[in-house]
Scaffold this active site. Structure first.
Site, short mmCIF file in Angstrom:
data_model
loop_
_atom_site.label_atom_id
_atom_site.label_comp_id
_atom_site.label_asym_id
_atom_site.label_seq_id
_atom_site.Cartn_x
_atom_site.Cartn_y
_atom_site.Cartn_z
N ASP A 54 21.63 -31.98 22.67
CA ASP A 54 21.60 -30.55 22.35
C ASP A 54 21.04 -30.47 20.93
O ASP A 54 21.61 -31.07 20.01
CB ASP A 54 23.04 -30.00 22.42
N ASN A 81 10.42 -29.75 22.34
CA ASN A 81 10.08 -28.73 23.34
C ASN A 81 11.19 -27.69 23.54
O ASN A 81 10.92 -26.54 23.86
CB ASN A 81 9.79 -29.46 24.67
N SER A 132 4.80 -25.00 19.96
CA SER A 132 4.79 -23.68 19.34
C SER A 132 4.53 -22.69 20.47
O SER A 132 5.17 -22.74 21.53
CB SER A 132 3.72 -23.63 18.25
N TYR A 146 11.87 -14.27 17.97
CA TYR A 146 11.11 -15.34 18.64
C TYR A 146 9.81 -15.67 17.90
O TYR A 146 9.53 -16.83 17.61
CB TYR A 146 10.82 -14.97 20.09
N LYS A 150 8.59 -19.11 15.97
CA LYS A 150 7.38 -19.89 16.30
C LYS A 150 6.38 -19.90 15.13
O LYS A 150 5.67 -20.88 14.95
CB LYS A 150 6.74 -19.36 17.60
#
Ligand code: NDP
Length: 272
Positions: A54, A81, A132, A146, A150
């Protein structure tokens, strides 16, 4: 000698497709996930170690790395990822939700990298591949969390590339467009507060926009293929887009410049 990749978030989508592709290319794969007991597929493949990781749990990060090195002797590539998308008006989110978004998509990626870099430095070799998104190069309304996460991944990765090169390591950034995974389902945390009437028209438009984007989503295998290319092409190329939409949108932003590109987004959402 056989090479080894450690993948975070390998339970589904891009992570799982990449685990299967690298396994089929004769790599050792450390397929990490939050709940390895739920895996019914990867554990049956040769040279795949399915283990718990995790990205928000430091102990699970170091345990997974130790298990992976014990099993395969070495780790050559890290694929950061694991991630999910929180969308909605900032006012509608709690502090816990904000922290969880950045803990997973940003701090988690930093912590897994920080745990593996000494191993790479000792080997004077090693590659970090960060997932990304085209969302790391442009924004949509209500994407402060979000897109913010990124954009952070983009800056972190670019800056780290200089650092890794000091000992022979390498950095790659993958920028996928819309991909048909669990992302638009269980990995999308949509938050709204319908009592804030000022936002509701734009929230409805965002939902419609996301629906259309994902109607033409590419397969996770396409991203896995780009990750494999980035790993094996032997170049210093830093950024790789995955999907036609990502290539077009990122190129448009570059060609138009920031202000004109943002005007285009406003037009798309009927904001003028
Ligand atoms: P999925 O929802 O299929 O996969 C997300 C993965 O992240 C799952 O394996 C999930 O694990 C894992 N994850 C979430 N939180 C944690 C955590 N704390 N620790 C470890 N693993 C975690 O979506 P995708 O495959 O699409 O997403 C993978 C990456 O691709 C993400 O970083 C996403 O932002 C990025 N991306 C996706 C795009 C898309 O359109 N699909 C476009 C551009 C980028 P679990 O099963 O335990 O929930």
């Amino acid at each position: 000698m056989k090479k080894t990749i450690l993948i975070t978030g390998a339970s589904s989508g891009i992570g799982k497709a990449t685990a299967k592709l690298f396994q089929s290319k004769n790599w050792n794969v450390i397929a990490t996930m939050r709940n390895p007991k739920a895996d019914m597929e990867l554990k049956n493949l040769k040279h795949v170690l399915v283990t718990k990781l995790d990205v928000t749990d430091d102990q699970s990060i170091s345990d997974a790395i130790h298990k992976g090195i014990k099993e395969f002797g070495n780790i050559d590539v890290l694929l950061n990822n694991a991630g999910y998308g929180a969308y909605g008006p900032l006012e509608a989110f709690s502090k816990e939700q904000i922290v969880r978004q950045f803990d997973t998509n940003v701090i988690g990626l930093l912590e897994v990298s920080r745990a593996l870099i000494p191993h790479f430095r000792k080997n004077r070799n090693g590659m970090i591949i960060n997932i990304s998104s085209m969302a790391g190069k442009m924004t949509l309304p209500f994407g402060a969390l979000y897109h913010g996460s990124k954009f952070a991944v983009e800056g972190i990765s670019e800056a780290l590339s200089f650092e890794l090169e000091q000992f022979g390591g390498r950095m790659k950034i993958i920028e996928p467009g819309a991909i048909a995974t669990e992302f638009a389902g269980r990995s999308l945390e949509l938050q709204n507060d319908e009592t804030i009437i000022e936002y509701q028209d734009l929230v409805t438009k965002l939902m419609g926009n996301v629906k259309v984007m994902f109607e033409n989503a590419a397969e996770a295998n396409l991203v896995a293929g780009v990750i494999y290319e980035a790993t094996t092409d032997g170049t210093d190329k830093l950024r790789y887009t995955a999907g036609e939409d990502a290539a077009v949108i990122i190129e448009n932003r570059h060609a138009l410049g920031d202000d004109a590109f943002i005007q285009e987004i406003k037009k798309q959402f009927g904001i003028q």
